[in-house]
Design a protein around this motif. Structure first.
Motif, PDB file in Angstrom:
ATOM      1  N   UNK A   1       0.859  -1.175   0.000  1.00 41.68           N
ATOM      2  CA  UNK A   1       0.000   0.000   0.000  1.00 41.68           C
ATOM      3  C   UNK A   1       0.898   1.228   0.000  1.00 41.68           C
ATOM      4  N   UNK A   2       0.594   2.178  -0.883  1.00 38.11           N
ATOM      5  CA  UNK A   2       1.464   3.350  -0.998  1.00 38.11           C
ATOM      6  C   UNK A   2       0.628   4.569  -1.336  1.00 38.11           C
ATOM      7  N   UNK A   3       0.939   5.704  -0.730  1.00 39.01           N
ATOM      8  CA  UNK A   3       0.173   6.924  -0.976  1.00 39.01           C
ATOM      9  C   UNK A   3       0.687   7.615  -2.229  1.00 39.01           C
ATOM     10  N   UNK A   4      -0.129   8.427  -2.861  1.00 42.04           N
ATOM     11  CA  UNK A   4       0.260   9.036  -4.150  1.00 42.04           C
ATOM     12  C   UNK A   4       1.560   9.831  -4.075  1.00 42.04           C
ATOM     13  N   UNK A   5       1.804  10.501  -2.915  1.00 43.92           N
ATOM     14  CA  UNK A   5       3.005  11.325  -2.863  1.00 43.92           C
ATOM     15  C   UNK A   5       4.251  10.508  -2.545  1.00 43.92           C
ATOM     16  N   UNK A   6       4.054   9.216  -2.225  1.00 46.99           N
ATOM     17  CA  UNK A   6       5.216   8.376  -1.919  1.00 46.99           C
ATOM     18  C   UNK A   6       5.739   7.656  -3.163  1.00 46.99           C
ATOM     19  N   UNK A   7       4.953   7.716  -4.248  1.00 43.31           N
ATOM     20  CA  UNK A   7       5.379   7.061  -5.477  1.00 43.31           C
ATOM     21  C   UNK A   7       6.315   8.003  -6.236  1.00 43.31           C
ATOM     22  N   UNK A   8       7.465   7.475  -6.599  1.00 41.96           N
ATOM     23  CA  UNK A   8       8.390   8.306  -7.384  1.00 41.96           C
ATOM     24  C   UNK A   8       8.246   7.953  -8.862  1.00 41.96           C
ATOM     25  N   UNK A   9       8.452   8.958  -9.701  1.00 39.35           N
ATOM     26  CA  UNK A   9       8.307   8.773 -11.139  1.00 39.35           C
ATOM     27  C   UNK A   9       9.682   8.544 -11.749  1.00 39.35           C
TER      28      UNK A   9
ATOM     29  N   UNK B   1      -0.172  13.537 -11.488  1.00 42.84           N
ATOM     30  CA  UNK B   1       0.118  12.874 -12.751  1.00 42.84           C
ATOM     31  C   UNK B   1      -0.655  11.564 -12.788  1.00 42.84           C
ATOM     32  N   UNK B   2      -1.346  11.345 -13.883  1.00 41.60           N
ATOM     33  CA  UNK B   2      -2.015  10.064 -14.060  1.00 41.60           C
ATOM     34  C   UNK B   2      -1.183   9.226 -15.008  1.00 41.60           C
ATOM     35  N   UNK B   3      -0.829   8.043 -14.553  1.00 43.47           N
ATOM     36  CA  UNK B   3       0.014   7.169 -15.350  1.00 43.47           C
ATOM     37  C   UNK B   3      -0.771   5.920 -15.723  1.00 43.47           C
ATOM     38  N   UNK B   4      -0.808   5.618 -17.030  1.00 39.64           N
ATOM     39  CA  UNK B   4      -1.416   4.363 -17.467  1.00 39.64           C
ATOM     40  C   UNK B   4      -0.321   3.313 -17.479  1.00 39.64           C
ATOM     41  N   UNK B   5      -0.535   2.283 -16.682  1.00 40.72           N
ATOM     42  CA  UNK B   5       0.512   1.261 -16.582  1.00 40.72           C
ATOM     43  C   UNK B   5      -0.153  -0.094 -16.404  1.00 40.72           C
ATOM     44  N   UNK B   6       0.328  -1.068 -17.170  1.00 45.05           N
ATOM     45  CA  UNK B   6      -0.367  -2.350 -17.181  1.00 45.05           C
ATOM     46  C   UNK B   6      -1.798  -2.097 -17.595  1.00 45.05           C
ATOM     47  N   UNK B   7      -2.718  -2.640 -16.832  1.00 49.29           N
ATOM     48  CA  UNK B   7      -4.127  -2.400 -17.147  1.00 49.29           C
ATOM     49  C   UNK B   7      -4.701  -1.314 -16.255  1.00 49.29           C
ATOM     50  N   UNK B   8      -3.862  -0.639 -15.456  1.00 49.38           N
ATOM     51  CA  UNK B   8      -4.393   0.267 -14.438  1.00 49.38           C
ATOM     52  C   UNK B   8      -4.024   1.712 -14.689  1.00 49.38           C
ATOM     53  N   UNK B   9      -4.715   2.579 -13.993  1.00 50.16           N
ATOM     54  CA  UNK B   9      -4.445   4.006 -14.034  1.00 50.16           C
ATOM     55  C   UNK B   9      -3.991   4.382 -12.629  1.00 50.16           C
ATOM     56  N   UNK B  10      -2.784   4.883 -12.503  1.00 51.81           N
ATOM     57  CA  UNK B  10      -2.219   5.176 -11.186  1.00 51.81           C
ATOM     58  C   UNK B  10      -2.043   6.687 -11.041  1.00 51.81           C
ATOM     59  N   UNK B  11      -2.453   7.194  -9.873  1.00 53.69           N
ATOM     60  CA  UNK B  11      -2.316   8.630  -9.660  1.00 53.69           C
ATOM     61  C   UNK B  11      -1.115   8.912  -8.761  1.00 53.69           C
ATOM     62  N   UNK B  12      -0.328   9.876  -9.156  1.00 50.14           N
ATOM     63  CA  UNK B  12       0.885  10.220  -8.408  1.00 50.14           C
ATOM     64  C   UNK B  12       0.846  11.706  -8.096  1.00 50.14           C
ATOM     65  N   UNK B  13       1.269  12.079  -6.870  1.00 49.13           N
ATOM     66  CA  UNK B  13       1.409  13.496  -6.548  1.00 49.13           C
ATOM     67  C   UNK B  13       2.895  13.812  -6.517  1.00 49.13           C
ATOM     68  N   UNK B  14       3.321  14.760  -7.357  1.00 49.42           N
ATOM     69  CA  UNK B  14       4.744  15.100  -7.418  1.00 49.42           C
ATOM     70  C   UNK B  14       5.093  16.035  -6.256  1.00 49.42           C
ATOM     71  N   UNK B  15       6.318  15.973  -5.764  1.00 52.48           N
ATOM     72  CA  UNK B  15       6.723  16.895  -4.695  1.00 52.48           C
ATOM     73  C   UNK B  15       6.726  18.318  -5.229  1.00 52.48           C
ATOM     74  N   UNK B  16       6.559  19.314  -4.337  1.00 55.30           N
ATOM     75  CA  UNK B  16       6.519  20.704  -4.790  1.00 55.30           C
ATOM     76  C   UNK B  16       7.813  21.041  -5.528  1.00 55.30           C
ATOM     77  N   UNK B  17       7.693  21.741  -6.599  1.00 53.41           N
ATOM     78  CA  UNK B  17       8.869  22.185  -7.339  1.00 53.41           C
ATOM     79  C   UNK B  17       9.319  21.229  -8.426  1.00 53.41           C
TER      80      UNK B  17
END
Lengths: 257, 279, 336
Positions: C270-278, C298-314
């Motif tokens: 389990x991982x929160x959107x801001x913990x995922x690195x791009x 950022x919405x990333x289409x990967x495999x069959x899923x759509x993953x939401x990521x929050x980028x760090x400020x800046x």
């Protein structure tokens, strides 16, 4: 078309009612209405109707509460049955109540040994008016009780109120406006009631003669103006009482948007 | 979890108080409503089915039944159409005197049935406004079928309107306006949009109107003149036979009307859920 | 509270709940609807009877004690004010229904009502009726009514549920300030994790009639005891994985294996959107980018899923359509 329907069927006849008494002249009207027999009939009709509506506050309130807040086998049947006095022709209820409460009837027989006569006396009139008014009261209170949120009673309970205090301080004030409406309707129906009452009343002038019967009697004597005067007086009196009740109801409801 | 405690059943009264209340309420219903009803059927059958049959076969009873059916057959359609028209006007249009109109329509409900009959005698009776003129033209209204019909129309006047008006007001005219913008003529809008929406409530109103039309006593008693076999409706026939000490015969006809009342109540209860769905 | 169980018909609404609340503490019962938190509250208030277990308040067993004798202040979601009474009469109700022996005098009641009206910042509103107040005002009156009886515990059942966002926020802050001043033992029921984390000293996360975790807001946020608690506190991505020799291989998302301190077997990350690195390369593709103030989603289409990521400020947001990969190194792992 609507106006023709309303005009021909309601307005024209009522106009006749309002216009007719005055051919007796003001004096004649007053004289006709102040005969002891007329006053006795009016007193009986209005007193009994108010009394029966008052007792129906208690009985109708109880029945409404039981129908809304309890579950027991046959509750739906009981609920449907409440409307019986609406649907049952008054002549039928009249002869049924009379036979039931006559000295040799199922219930009248129970009272007879105590020297109590119900039919052909004032208690009989009272019971007949109770009968016709009950559904009005139940149907007025029922929806309000149903919509009264249960959490209000729970809140009162957590604040330390006893069951009795919840009933008197929370439930009763909330249903009071509806109860006044029910009272008004039960009264209006009872005061003019004819069919259910005349069989059981005994119809003794000055004692058990109701005002609507006196209207019929005058009509049969072809005293149209006198009959119309009495009818108009009844309507005016009822109207005053209903207006007062309406005022009371508005005051009670003022803060319940 | 109960997300919406609001509208819950509220506090439960302790057991014995509940059962006492239920018991008292049922006692009230028993004494006031059930016993009179049961008595009607018991008395009607006091001489067996044969007694009922002979009471109903009496020519006067037969004529009373026919007259009652005839009066209902005239008044119910008239007041149904009138009620529909008036409800439609009141629900759809704003016009001066709308409140007054509503009050006037409701008036017969609060007026004594005796007065409802009286007003017609005042108009058409022998000493009535139009009485002498009608007498010369040899038209009989009071103490004849027209009088019975008029009195019954008066007392059953508001039933249909009252049944459907709240529903029509609640539903608003959006659907009808949609139909009109789609090019439907007015009568089709009424037939295919308005009417289906209120059919259960309308039927309830018609049922009540009919029950009252067949059962009315006070108003018709005043206008009928109580001529046996001629102007006596069923309730008047009951009165006449009862006062003649033919109680069983009176109760036999009364049982017929009581059955009608029970059917009306049952049909109403059945229609009730239909109406609730319409809301 | 010990081993509380409450069953409705066949389904258990509350099971084996053991909780204790310290005097003066603010505890939040947090959980999705149907998790049994309101039932638990009603059990404490005495509006429901427990099928098993005991509730003690100040050491006294509450079994068989009716609601009115518990001295528990309950504030309802829909206020449950008495509509036919003025604000002042509502607040005074709990005092006026007391038996004569313990009832304060009229003057005392009036004085206390005045104090409470000041406390809820509605001085001069005593003569109004509930229908003349806004939702937030009504809720504060309901609170004053509950406080008037000087309860031993204050119970709040989704008290802000029926209010709009801004009012809710103001009222929340005011309530916390109030608690800091009067230090009344308080239990708040809510399904809103932000509300629970902001207000409470401790949070009990409930699910399916059980308490999953009890801890300070920081504890439950930083160290969720299981996947449910983690998933319930804020948005998060769940990925199934298999763990072998301390390495987690994701089974339903193409991402690189990462170390995981769990025994071998199936697990869930389990991982929160801001913990995922791009990452600049990988099996994914940037589907959409949206800016919300300083943060980029950022919405990333990967495999069959759509993953939401929050980028760090800046951080510079990627181009839409660019190839990318996901780094799930900061995920937490729980046994499946």
């Amino acid at each position: 078309m609507t106006l023709a329907w309303v005009g021909l069927l309601v307005v024209l006849p009522l106009a006749a009612l309002v216009a007719r008494p005055w051919e007796l002249g003001m004096h004649g009207v007053v004289a006709s209405l102040t005969q002891p027999r007329v006053l006795a009939a009016l007193r009986l009709s209005f007193g009994m109707a108010l009394g029966a509506a008052a007792l129906n506050l208690v009985l109708g309130g109880l029945v409404a509460w039981v129908l809304v807040r309890t579950r027991f086998p046959g509750r739906r049947l009981a609920d449907a049955l409440v409307d019986l006095p609406f649907a049952l022709p008054t002549a039928v209820s009249g002869i049924a109540l009379t036979t039931l409460y006559a000295p040799n009837g199922w219930l009248g027989g129970l009272a007879a040994p105590f020297g109590l006569s119900i039919a052909y006396a004032r208690p009989g009139i009272f019971i007949a008016l109770l009968f016709v008014g009950l559904p009005y009261m139940v149907r007025a209170i029922q929806p309000v009780l149903h919509d009264l949120p249960g959490d209000v009673e729970e809140a009162a309970s957590t604040l330390g109120a006893t069951h009795w205090q919840i009933v008197t301080r929370v439930i009763l004030p909330a249903i009071a406006p509806a109860a006044v409406v029910g009272f008004a309707m039960a009264f209006a129906r009872a005061v003019g009631e004819y069919g259910s009452v005349i069989f059981i009343a005994g119809n003794m002038p000055n004692r058990t003669e109701i005002a609507p019967l006196l209207i019929v009697i005058r009509l049969e004597q072809l005293d149209y103006a006198g009959a119309a005067a009495l009818a108009l007086a009844m309507l005016a009196l009822s109207f005053l009482i209903l207006a007062a009740l309406n005022l009371l109801q508005r005051r009670l409801r003022r803060h319940l948007a | 979890m109960t997300a919406g405690v609001q509208g819950g059943v509220g506090l439960r009264a302790p057991g014995w108080e509940r059962w006492l209340a239920i018991g008292l309420a049922l006692l009230v219903l028993l004494v006031l409503l059930v016993l009179p009803l049961a008595l009607v059927f018991a008395e009607a059958l006091s001489r067996g089915w044969a007694g009922v049959a002979s009471a109903l076969a009496d020519p006067d009873a037969q004529s009373a039944i026919r007259l009652t059916l005839l009066v209902a057959a005239i008044t119910v359609p008239v007041n149904t159409l009138g009620g529909l028209a008036a409800a439609w006007c009141i629900a759809r249009f704003r016009f001066p005197g709308r409140g007054l109109l509503l009050t006037i329509i409701e008036l017969p409900l609060t007026i004594s049935p005796v007065i409802s009959g009286l007003v017609w005698v005042l108009l058409f009776g022998r000493n009535g406004w139009f009485g002498p003129a009608l007498g010369r033209a040899d038209i009989q209204i009071v103490f004849a079928l027209p009088g019975l019909v008029l009195a019954t129309l008066f007392v059953t006047f508001p039933f249909v309107l009252r049944a459907i008006l709240p529903l029509m007001q609640a539903q608003g005219s959006a659907e009808e306006q949609a139909a009109i913008t789609l090019g439907a003529p007015a009568w089709r809008v009424f037939l295919h949009v308005t009417l289906p929406n209120i059919r259960f409530a309308l039927l309830q109103g018609v049922l009540l109107c009919n029950a009252r039309a067949m059962g009315e006593f006070g108003a018709v008693a005043v206008v009928s003149g109580r001529i046996r076999g001629l102007t006596n409706t069923m309730p008047l026939h009951i009165e006449a036979t009862y006062n003649d000490y033919q109680a069983q015969a009176a109760f036999a006809v009364a049982a017929l009307l009581a059955l009608l009342a029970l059917v009306t109540l049952a049909a109403r209860a059945g229609l009730e859920w239909g109406t609730r769905r319409e809301r | 509270m010990q081993d509380i169980a409450k069953r409705f018909a066949a389904t258990a609404a509350v099971e084996d709940v053991n909780l204790s609340v310290e005097r003066g503490e603010f505890l939040a019962l947090l959980g999705p609807s149907g998790s049994g938190k309101t039932t638990l509250l009603r059990l404490i208030a005495g509006l429901e009877a427990a099928d098993a277990g005991h509730i003690r308040i100040d050491g006294r067993d509450m079994d068989g004690v009716p609601a009115r004798a518990r001295h528990v202040g309950l504030v309802f979601q829909h206020y449950a004010l008495f509509r036919h009474m003025t604000v002042a009469a509502n607040i005074a109700f709990g005092l006026r229904v007391r038996p004569r022996a313990t009832r304060p005098t009229k003057a005392e009641i009036a004085a206390r009502v005045e104090r409470l009206l000041d406390l809820i910042q509605l001085p001069g509103y005593g003569g109004r009726y509930p229908d003349q107040l806004s939702g937030g005002q009504r809720q504060r009156v309901a609170l004053a009514r509950a406080l008037a009886i000087e309860p031993r515990v204050l119970l709040l059942d989704e008290p802000f549920g029926a209010l709009d966002a801004q009012v809710r926020k103001d009222l929340r802050r005011w309530l916390r300030g109030l608690h800091d001043r009067v230090h009344l033992t308080t239990i708040l029921v809510t399904h809103d994790q932000a509300e629970a984390l902001e207000l409470a000293d401790r949070v009990a996360v409930m699910n399916a009639g059980r308490v999953e975790q009890v801890g300070t807001p920081a504890e439950v946020w930083d160290a969720p005891a299981n996947a449910f608690v983690h998933g319930f506190l804020g948005d998060s991505l769940r990925v199934a994985c298999m763990i072998a020799e301390g390495i987690a291989r994701f089974t339903d998302l193409p991402a690189d294996p990462v170390p995981a301190a769990l025994p071998d077997g199936a697990a869930v990350a389990v991982i929160r959107p801001h913990e995922i690195a791009l990452r600049a390369e990988g099996a994914g593709r940037v589907h959409a980018v949206s800016l919300a103030g300083p943060l980029a989603h950022v919405e990333v289409a990967i495999g069959a899923r759509m993953v939401e990521i929050t980028l760090p400020p800046g951080a510079v947001p990627p181009r839409v359509g660019a190839a990318c990969g996901l780094d799930l190194a900061r995920a937490r792992f729980y046994r499946a």
